[in-house]
Design a protein around this motif. Structure first.
Motif, short mmCIF file in Angstrom:
data_model
loop_
_atom_site.label_atom_id
_atom_site.label_comp_id
_atom_site.label_asym_id
_atom_site.label_seq_id
_atom_site.Cartn_x
_atom_site.Cartn_y
_atom_site.Cartn_z
N PRO A 73 0.82 -1.21 0.00
CA PRO A 73 0.00 0.00 0.00
C PRO A 73 0.86 1.26 0.00
O PRO A 73 2.05 1.22 0.31
CB PRO A 73 -0.81 -0.12 1.30
CG PRO A 73 -0.77 -1.58 1.64
CD PRO A 73 0.56 -2.07 1.16
N PRO A 74 0.26 2.41 -0.34
CA PRO A 74 1.02 3.67 -0.36
C PRO A 74 1.51 4.05 1.03
O PRO A 74 0.89 3.75 2.04
CB PRO A 74 -0.02 4.70 -0.87
CG PRO A 74 -1.10 3.89 -1.52
CD PRO A 74 -1.14 2.58 -0.80
N GLY A 75 2.66 4.73 1.06
CA GLY A 75 3.15 5.33 2.29
C GLY A 75 3.95 4.43 3.20
O GLY A 75 4.28 4.82 4.32
N LEU A 76 4.31 3.22 2.75
CA LEU A 76 5.03 2.29 3.62
C LEU A 76 6.54 2.31 3.42
O LEU A 76 7.26 1.61 4.12
CB LEU A 76 4.51 0.86 3.41
CG LEU A 76 3.04 0.62 3.74
CD1 LEU A 76 2.71 -0.87 3.64
CD2 LEU A 76 2.69 1.14 5.13
N GLY A 77 7.05 3.09 2.44
CA GLY A 77 8.50 3.23 2.31
C GLY A 77 9.10 2.66 1.05
O GLY A 77 10.31 2.41 1.01
N LYS A 78 8.31 2.46 0.00
CA LYS A 78 8.85 1.88 -1.23
C LYS A 78 9.87 2.82 -1.89
O LYS A 78 10.96 2.37 -2.29
CB LYS A 78 7.71 1.55 -2.21
CG LYS A 78 6.76 0.48 -1.68
CD LYS A 78 5.73 0.08 -2.72
CE LYS A 78 4.73 1.19 -2.97
NZ LYS A 78 3.90 1.47 -1.78
N THR A 79 9.55 4.09 -1.99
CA THR A 79 10.49 5.05 -2.59
C THR A 79 11.74 5.16 -1.74
O THR A 79 12.86 5.21 -2.26
CB THR A 79 9.83 6.42 -2.75
OG1 THR A 79 8.66 6.29 -3.57
CG2 THR A 79 10.78 7.42 -3.38
N THR A 80 11.57 5.20 -0.43
CA THR A 80 12.72 5.29 0.48
C THR A 80 13.64 4.08 0.32
O THR A 80 14.87 4.22 0.29
CB THR A 80 12.24 5.41 1.93
OG1 THR A 80 11.45 6.60 2.07
CG2 THR A 80 13.41 5.46 2.89
N LEU A 81 13.06 2.89 0.20
CA LEU A 81 13.88 1.69 0.04
C LEU A 81 14.63 1.72 -1.29
O LEU A 81 15.77 1.25 -1.36
CB LEU A 81 13.00 0.44 0.12
CG LEU A 81 12.55 0.02 1.52
CD1 LEU A 81 11.57 -1.14 1.46
CD2 LEU A 81 13.76 -0.34 2.39
#
Length: 350
Positions: A73-81
């Motif tokens: 889901p959105p907001g869980l840290g995919k871009t950060t990872l």
């Protein structure tokens, strides 16, 4: 948790010397909170361990890491990872998104400009054009693409070699990815919602980075209303900070007042969530009601209801999806403080 504790003087509210554009302030806020290594990343313990092993193995073999798919889901840290993968691999990072790649030529231009070892991050990868997806198959496996020159019977395919790269794809709807594309990722990580304790850790870390002081009760209150999502937790922290700064109130009382002002209730439900629940209960007697009818009654797009409000409501046990439509559960009636109506639905235990 006073306004001074948040790092601001009261007088700064009354005398602003240089206005800062909102977009710049938002970017600075988000940038300050993003962890830069796996050791700083909070939560997702299993995914972090798997990524660490993958990156260390690639470093020992002096090769680019396998392609990585981050689903959740959105907001869980995919871009950060994705940023962490590039940082820990000591590689440059190129960022794009599925909706921006609507033609095979768009992807060809992007891939041909990559330098050796670069990490390419494509957000919402399931929204790429089909022609681009098919070109990506060959690029991921053999690091080459075929460029078609000319039209009709005189068309010629020219192979173009690519520099080795690592693709990190992020998707909120992994079921929409075609199997040939999904199978070409060497590692797929499924990100889970955060517990309240993990969110409290996220908020505590953000508070330290922003030089804010916040007590444990306030931490728990914000964490409990953040829907298991770090992005929401950080956003609520900022709203609480603003409320404390402007009103001069502090502690748990300030947190509760701020979240009430922004329509975030005890379970983390916002205006849209409560509108969906109250519509099902008050207009349709608890359901079942079809998605299209529900969306028209609430005044939102069906896709918004299905992708934004419904996943959280289902996860919290407030609505149930049945073959005939959406049904409000006992918990939903109780949460809204509406007397339950005796029906076959409640006799069936919903």
């Amino acid at each position: 948790m006073s306004s001074e504790a948040f790092g601001f003087e009261r007088s700064s509210v009354e005398s602003v010397v240089v206005p800062v554009p909102e977009s710049t302030a938002e970017l600075a806020f988000e940038g300050a909170l993003r962890p830069r290594s796996l050791s700083e990343f909070v939560g997702q313990t299993k995914v972090r361990a798997q990524l660490e092993l993958l990156l260390q193995a690639a470093a020992l073999q002096s090769r680019t890491p396998d392609h990585i798919l981050l689903a959740g889901p959105p907001g869980l840290g995919k871009t950060t990872l994705a940023m962490i993968v590039a940082h820990e691999s000591d590689r440059p990072l190129r960022m794009s998104s599925g909706p921006a790649i609507q033609h095979a030529g768009d992807l060809a231009a992007l891939l041909s400009s990559l330098v050796p070892g670069e990490v390419l991050f494509i957000d919402e990868i399931h929204r790429m054009a089909r022609s681009a997806e098919e070109m990506l198959y060959l690029a991921m496996e053999d690091f080459r693409i075929d460029i078609m020159v000319g039209k009709g019977a005189g068309a010629t395919s020219i192979p173009l070699d690519l520099a080795p790269f690592t693709l990190v794809g992020a998707t909120t709807r992994s079921g929409l990815l075609p199997n040939p594309l999904r199978d070409r990722f060497g590692f797929t990580a499924h990100l889970e919602f955060y517990s309240d304790d993990e969110l409290a850790h996220v908020i505590s870390r953000a508070s330290r980075l922003l030089e804010l002081e916040i007590d444990s009760e306030s931490l728990g209150e914000i964490a409990g209303r953040s829907r298991g999502t770090p992005r929401i937790a950080n956003r609520l922290l900022r709203r609480v900070r603003d409320f404390s700064l402007v009103n001069g109130r502090e502690g748990l009382e300030a947190v509760q007042a701020a979240l009430k002002l922004y329509d975030v209730d005890d379970l983390g439900l916002d205006r849209l969530d409560r509108a969906v629940l109250s519509t099902i209960i008050q207009q349709f007697g608890g359901g079942p009601v079809g998605l299209g009818t529900l969306a028209a009654s609430v005044g939102e797009e069906a896709e918004t209801i299905e992708s934004v409000a419904e996943p959280f409501l289902v996860r919290m046990g407030l609505i149930s999806r049945t073959p005939r439509g959406r049904v409000a559960t006992r918990k939903a009636w109780e949460h809204l403080g509406i007397a339950q109506r005796e029906s076959a639905l409640f006799r069936d235990g919903l």
